[in-house]
Enzyme design. Structure first.
Site, short mmCIF file in Angstrom:
data_model
loop_
_atom_site.label_atom_id
_atom_site.label_comp_id
_atom_site.label_asym_id
_atom_site.label_seq_id
_atom_site.Cartn_x
_atom_site.Cartn_y
_atom_site.Cartn_z
N ALA A 66 -5.24 -16.13 -12.97
CA ALA A 66 -6.38 -15.88 -12.10
C ALA A 66 -5.89 -16.06 -10.66
CB ALA A 66 -7.49 -16.85 -12.42
N GLY A 111 -4.68 -17.09 -16.97
CA GLY A 111 -5.60 -16.04 -17.41
C GLY A 111 -4.86 -14.79 -17.89
N GLU A 114 -3.94 -15.44 -21.35
CA GLU A 114 -5.16 -15.42 -22.17
C GLU A 114 -5.64 -13.99 -22.43
OE1 GLU A 114 -6.92 -18.41 -19.42
OE2 GLU A 114 -7.62 -19.32 -21.28
N GLU A 134 -2.49 -24.08 -16.27
CA GLU A 134 -3.73 -24.51 -15.59
C GLU A 134 -3.77 -26.01 -15.30
OE1 GLU A 134 -3.58 -22.19 -17.90
OE2 GLU A 134 -5.10 -20.63 -17.59
N1 DAK Z 1 -2.84 -16.05 -7.73
C1 DAK Z 1 -2.68 -15.54 -6.48
N2 DAK Z 1 -1.49 -15.14 -5.99
C2 DAK Z 1 -0.42 -15.27 -6.79
C3 DAK Z 1 -0.50 -15.80 -8.10
C4 DAK Z 1 -1.79 -16.20 -8.58
N3 DAK Z 1 -1.99 -16.65 -9.79
N4 DAK Z 1 0.73 -15.81 -8.63
C5 DAK Z 1 1.54 -15.30 -7.69
N5 DAK Z 1 0.86 -14.97 -6.59
C6 DAK Z 1 1.36 -14.40 -5.34
C7 DAK Z 1 2.15 -15.45 -4.55
O1 DAK Z 1 1.26 -16.25 -3.80
C8 DAK Z 1 3.02 -14.57 -3.70
O2 DAK Z 1 2.24 -14.05 -2.64
P1 DAK Z 1 2.84 -13.93 -1.11
O3 DAK Z 1 3.28 -15.30 -0.76
O4 DAK Z 1 3.99 -12.96 -1.25
O5 DAK Z 1 1.70 -13.40 -0.31
C9 DAK Z 1 3.33 -13.39 -4.60
O6 DAK Z 1 2.33 -13.41 -5.62
C10 DAK Z 1 4.68 -13.53 -5.28
O7 DAK Z 1 4.73 -14.79 -5.91
P2 DAK Z 1 5.90 -15.86 -5.68
O8 DAK Z 1 6.50 -15.70 -4.31
O9 DAK Z 1 5.38 -17.20 -6.06
O10 DAK Z 1 6.99 -15.34 -6.74
P3 DAK Z 1 8.07 -16.20 -7.51
O11 DAK Z 1 8.95 -15.23 -8.21
O12 DAK Z 1 8.70 -17.21 -6.61
O13 DAK Z 1 7.26 -17.03 -8.63
C11 DAK Z 1 5.56 -17.30 -10.34
C12 DAK Z 1 6.57 -16.33 -9.63
C13 DAK Z 1 4.74 -16.46 -11.32
C14 DAK Z 1 6.37 -18.34 -11.14
C15 DAK Z 1 4.71 -17.99 -9.28
O14 DAK Z 1 4.16 -16.99 -8.42
C16 DAK Z 1 3.59 -18.80 -9.87
O15 DAK Z 1 3.82 -19.91 -10.36
N6 DAK Z 1 2.37 -18.27 -9.76
C17 DAK Z 1 1.18 -18.96 -10.17
C18 DAK Z 1 1.08 -18.99 -11.68
C19 DAK Z 1 -0.12 -19.77 -12.16
O16 DAK Z 1 -0.23 -20.97 -11.88
N7 DAK Z 1 -1.00 -19.10 -12.84
C20 DAK Z 1 -2.15 -19.69 -13.40
C21 DAK Z 1 -3.26 -19.53 -12.43
S1 DAK Z 1 -4.69 -20.43 -12.96
C22 DAK Z 1 -11.57 -19.50 -15.63
C23 DAK Z 1 -10.82 -19.19 -16.71
C24 DAK Z 1 -9.47 -19.01 -16.57
C25 DAK Z 1 -8.87 -19.21 -15.35
C26 DAK Z 1 -9.64 -19.52 -14.29
C27 DAK Z 1 -10.99 -19.66 -14.42
N8 DAK Z 1 -12.93 -19.67 -15.78
C28 DAK Z 1 -13.58 -19.60 -17.05
C29 DAK Z 1 -13.70 -19.90 -14.60
C30 DAK Z 1 -7.47 -19.04 -15.25
C31 DAK Z 1 -6.78 -19.75 -14.37
C32 DAK Z 1 -5.44 -19.39 -14.04
O17 DAK Z 1 -4.91 -18.41 -14.47
#
Ligand code: DAK
Length: 260
Positions: A66, A111, A114, A134
């Site tokens: 997400a 997400g 998922e 998460e």
């Molecule tokens: N959201 C927003 N931007 C993201 C992102 C994300 N999840 N993942 C990556 N980006 C963006 C980065 O901020 C970066 O943007 P700029 O700085 O270039 O503007 C760009 O994508 C490239 O990412 P990185 O520079 O970080 O690239 P790397 O190769 O260094 O790293 C990575 C790749 C995938 C390991 C890293 O980007 C990362 O750890 N990303 C976050 C992964 C993460 O934590 N995902 C889980 C998110 S929480 C809900 C139900 C479900 C959910 C929510 C609510 N409800 C029922 C309400 C789900 C929650 C989630 O998914």
């Protein structure tokens, strides 16, 4: 219909649905979730589409979760409405009668993982990475991960992945049974299309019934599931495709199915 964050492409009876925000690693924001609901309903109603392949744009990510930049400042009401949007999207995936294959071409996190789990099965590229990070953000999986992952790989393994938030490789995901097959990145779409076309060439009524009965069977006892199966199996005998499939076999020709 034009979408901002999605691309839909058709190859025969197969639709490729691409989440297209590669600069944010295809992270799911509200607009993307809304568009995905619309796209899934649209493809569900399209009689020319039998199978859908879901993938992400670019070479790095399927969906990196997400959208954290959108979520971080949510107040309670915004979080509830985002959650409802997310659940509506997941429901659209769960309820579509057509087969949906996830072609995971890089990061499938949070997400994103998922959504892949909500598809019928997953093919992955060698560079795919799966994870539910998460808890590292102070939340926990909320798009069905706590329910689908334990059903797929068992409670202990699912808890380990969810509680550690660790990422796993495509190979580890294959060994756990999350992924069906792994391909080199450049072959992933071609191989996904091959399987999708094979599925699309079969009788769609039978496939729809099988999908419904397999999914419904997971939530009930074996005897109830077998009961669903018997009823659905019987209903197939009221369709054109069943008569065509069996007649074609006896007449030694290829069946021409109509999906009804
Ligand atoms: N959201 C927003 N931007 C993201 C992102 C994300 N999840 N993942 C990556 N980006 C963006 C980065 O901020 C970066 O943007 P700029 O700085 O270039 O503007 C760009 O994508 C490239 O990412 P990185 O520079 O970080 O690239 P790397 O190769 O260094 O790293 C990575 C790749 C995938 C390991 C890293 O980007 C990362 O750890 N990303 C976050 C992964 C993460 O934590 N995902 C889980 C998110 S929480 C809900 C139900 C479900 C959910 C929510 C609510 N409800 C029922 C309400 C789900 C929650 C989630 O998914």
């Amino acid at each position: 219909m034009a979408f901002e964050n999605l691309i839909i492409e058709k190859k025969g009876n197969v639709a490729i649905l691409t989440i297209n925000r590669p600069k944010a690693l295809n992270a799911l924001n509200t607009l993307t979730l809304k568009e995905m609901q619309k796209a899934i309903f649209m493809l569900g109603d399209d009689p020319d589409v039998a199978v859908i392949i879901l993938t992400g744009a670019g070479e790095k990510a399927f969906v990196a979760g997400a959208d954290i930049s959108e979520m971080k400042d949510f107040d309670v009401n915004q979080a509830i409405s985002f959650s409802m949007e997310g659940h509506r999207t997941m429901d659209a995936f769960s309820h579509i009668e057509k087969v949906v294959i996830a072609a995971v071409n890089g990061y499938a996190l949070g997400g994103g993982c998922e959504i892949a789990l909500a598809c019928d099965f997953i093919y992955a590229s060698q560079n795919a990475r799966f994870g539910l990070p998460e808890v590292t953000l102070g939340i926990f999986p909320g798009f069905g991960g706590t329910q689908r992952l334990p059903r797929l790989i068992g409670k202990g393994k699912a808890k380990e992945l969810i509680f550690t938030g660790e990422m796993i490789t495509a190979q580890q995901a294959l060994e756990l049974g999350i992924v069906n097959k792994i391909f080199p990145s450049e072959n992933l779409m071609e191989e996904s299309l091959k399987t999708a076309s094979k599925i699309a060439s079969n009788g769609q009524v039978g496939i729809r019934m099988a999908k419904r009965v397999i999914d419904a069977g997971f939530d009930v006892s074996l005897s109830e599931g077998s009961f669903f199966e018997s009823k659905a199996w019987g209903l197939v005998f009221g369709t054109y495709d069943q008569k065509e499939g069996m007649n074609a076999f006896l007449e030694k020709r290829k069946p021409v199915y109509k999906g009804k």
